[in-house]
Scaffold this motif. Sequence first.
Motif, PDB file in Angstrom:
ATOM      1  N   SER A   1       0.859  -1.188   0.000  1.00 54.16           N
ATOM      2  CA  SER A   1       0.000   0.000   0.000  1.00 54.16           C
ATOM      3  C   SER A   1       0.892   1.234   0.000  1.00 54.16           C
ATOM      4  CB  SER A   1      -0.931   0.010   1.215  1.00 54.16           C
ATOM      5  OG  SER A   1      -0.178   0.139   2.397  1.00 54.16           O
ATOM      6  N   ALA A   2       0.339   2.336  -0.489  1.00 59.43           N
ATOM      7  CA  ALA A   2       1.097   3.587  -0.551  1.00 59.43           C
ATOM      8  C   ALA A   2       0.144   4.764  -0.571  1.00 59.43           C
ATOM      9  CB  ALA A   2       1.970   3.617  -1.795  1.00 59.43           C
ATOM     10  N   ASP A   3       0.594   5.859   0.001  1.00 63.07           N
ATOM     11  CA  ASP A   3      -0.096   7.144  -0.078  1.00 63.07           C
ATOM     12  C   ASP A   3       0.799   8.086  -0.875  1.00 63.07           C
ATOM     13  OD1 ASP A   3      -2.282   6.381   1.528  1.00 63.07           O
ATOM     14  OD2 ASP A   3      -1.074   6.689   3.326  1.00 63.07           O
ATOM     15  N   LEU A   4       0.218   8.735  -1.886  1.00 65.32           N
ATOM     16  CA  LEU A   4       0.958   9.621  -2.774  1.00 65.32           C
ATOM     17  C   LEU A   4       0.310  10.991  -2.806  1.00 65.32           C
ATOM     18  CD1 LEU A   4       1.179   7.233  -5.857  1.00 65.32           C
ATOM     19  CD2 LEU A   4       2.849   7.454  -4.036  1.00 65.32           C
ATOM     20  N   SER A   5       1.115  12.009  -3.078  1.00 65.45           N
ATOM     21  CA  SER A   5       0.560  13.345  -3.317  1.00 65.45           C
ATOM     22  C   SER A   5       1.339  14.005  -4.445  1.00 65.45           C
ATOM     23  CB  SER A   5       0.608  14.199  -2.050  1.00 65.45           C
ATOM     24  OG  SER A   5       1.931  14.545  -1.722  1.00 65.45           O
ATOM     25  N   PHE A   6       0.630  14.790  -5.232  1.00 63.79           N
ATOM     26  CA  PHE A   6       1.212  15.538  -6.341  1.00 63.79           C
ATOM     27  C   PHE A   6       0.775  16.991  -6.201  1.00 63.79           C
ATOM     28  CE2 PHE A   6       0.846  11.230  -7.885  1.00 63.79           C
ATOM     29  CZ  PHE A   6       1.991  11.036  -8.640  1.00 63.79           C
ATOM     30  N   HIS A   7       1.722  17.923  -6.306  1.00 68.26           N
ATOM     31  CA  HIS A   7       1.378  19.344  -6.296  1.00 68.26           C
ATOM     32  C   HIS A   7       2.384  20.130  -7.132  1.00 68.26           C
ATOM     33  CE1 HIS A   7       4.149  18.916  -2.863  1.00 68.26           C
ATOM     34  NE2 HIS A   7       4.543  20.131  -3.179  1.00 68.26           N
ATOM     35  N   LEU A   8       1.951  21.296  -7.610  1.00 71.75           N
ATOM     36  CA  LEU A   8       2.794  22.143  -8.448  1.00 71.75           C
ATOM     37  C   LEU A   8       3.831  22.876  -7.613  1.00 71.75           C
ATOM     38  CD1 LEU A   8       0.283  23.774 -10.922  1.00 71.75           C
ATOM     39  CD2 LEU A   8       2.114  22.181 -11.451  1.00 71.75           C
ATOM     40  N   SER A   9       4.979  23.128  -8.241  1.00 74.14           N
ATOM     41  CA  SER A   9       6.046  23.886  -7.604  1.00 74.14           C
ATOM     42  C   SER A   9       6.827  24.619  -8.696  1.00 74.14           C
ATOM     43  CB  SER A   9       6.960  22.942  -6.828  1.00 74.14           C
ATOM     44  OG  SER A   9       7.939  23.662  -6.130  1.00 74.14           O
ATOM     45  N   LEU A  10       7.755  25.460  -8.302  1.00 73.64           N
ATOM     46  CA  LEU A  10       8.624  26.205  -9.222  1.00 73.64           C
ATOM     47  C   LEU A  10       7.836  26.955 -10.288  1.00 73.64           C
ATOM     48  CD1 LEU A  10      11.504  23.619  -9.698  1.00 73.64           C
ATOM     49  CD2 LEU A  10      11.487  25.622  -8.223  1.00 73.64           C
ATOM     50  N   ASP A  11       6.914  27.783  -9.842  1.00 73.35           N
ATOM     51  CA  ASP A  11       6.119  28.628 -10.743  1.00 73.35           C
ATOM     52  C   ASP A  11       5.398  27.801 -11.807  1.00 73.35           C
ATOM     53  OD1 ASP A  11       5.058  31.036 -11.640  1.00 73.35           O
ATOM     54  OD2 ASP A  11       6.752  31.420 -12.975  1.00 73.35           O
ATOM     55  N   SER A  12       4.780  26.734 -11.371  1.00 73.24           N
ATOM     56  CA  SER A  12       3.993  25.836 -12.225  1.00 73.24           C
ATOM     57  C   SER A  12       4.824  25.130 -13.296  1.00 73.24           C
ATOM     58  CB  SER A  12       2.839  26.586 -12.891  1.00 73.24           C
ATOM     59  OG  SER A  12       1.983  27.112 -11.914  1.00 73.24           O
ATOM     60  N   ALA A  13       6.118  24.976 -13.060  1.00 78.15           N
ATOM     61  CA  ALA A  13       6.980  24.309 -14.028  1.00 78.15           C
ATOM     62  C   ALA A  13       7.387  22.913 -13.563  1.00 78.15           C
ATOM     63  CB  ALA A  13       8.239  25.149 -14.266  1.00 78.15           C
ATOM     64  N   TRP A  14       6.945  22.500 -12.381  1.00 78.98           N
ATOM     65  CA  TRP A  14       7.385  21.218 -11.834  1.00 78.98           C
ATOM     66  C   TRP A  14       6.237  20.586 -11.065  1.00 78.98           C
ATOM     67  CZ3 TRP A  14      12.225  19.238 -12.674  1.00 78.98           C
ATOM     68  CH2 TRP A  14      12.576  18.110 -11.934  1.00 78.98           C
TER      69      TRP A  14
END
Length: 83
Positions: A64-77
């Motif tokens: 099992s795993a918990d993941l998160s994704f979010h924008l960084s570096l002025d929406s470039a990453w």
Amino acid sequence: MLAARDGLSLVVMRHTYFLTLVLGLLSACAFGQAPAPHLDPALVSYFSGEWAGEGAFANGKPISADLSFHLSLDSAWLVYEHS
């Protein structure tokens, strides 16, 4: 004669350092003007947020795993965090 030559060499050295500094700054400015890349909004909206997953390996051992994704570096990453 020796003092005049030493003074001239000091002036030449100062000018050399100054020109090197100016050329370095100009080249940094010239290369630093590229527009920042931005990610495809469809990709960002698909992955952004919190994700949880559970399953099992072929031998039956659970995973099992918990993941998160979010924008960084002025929406470039798109940052991926696994916990």
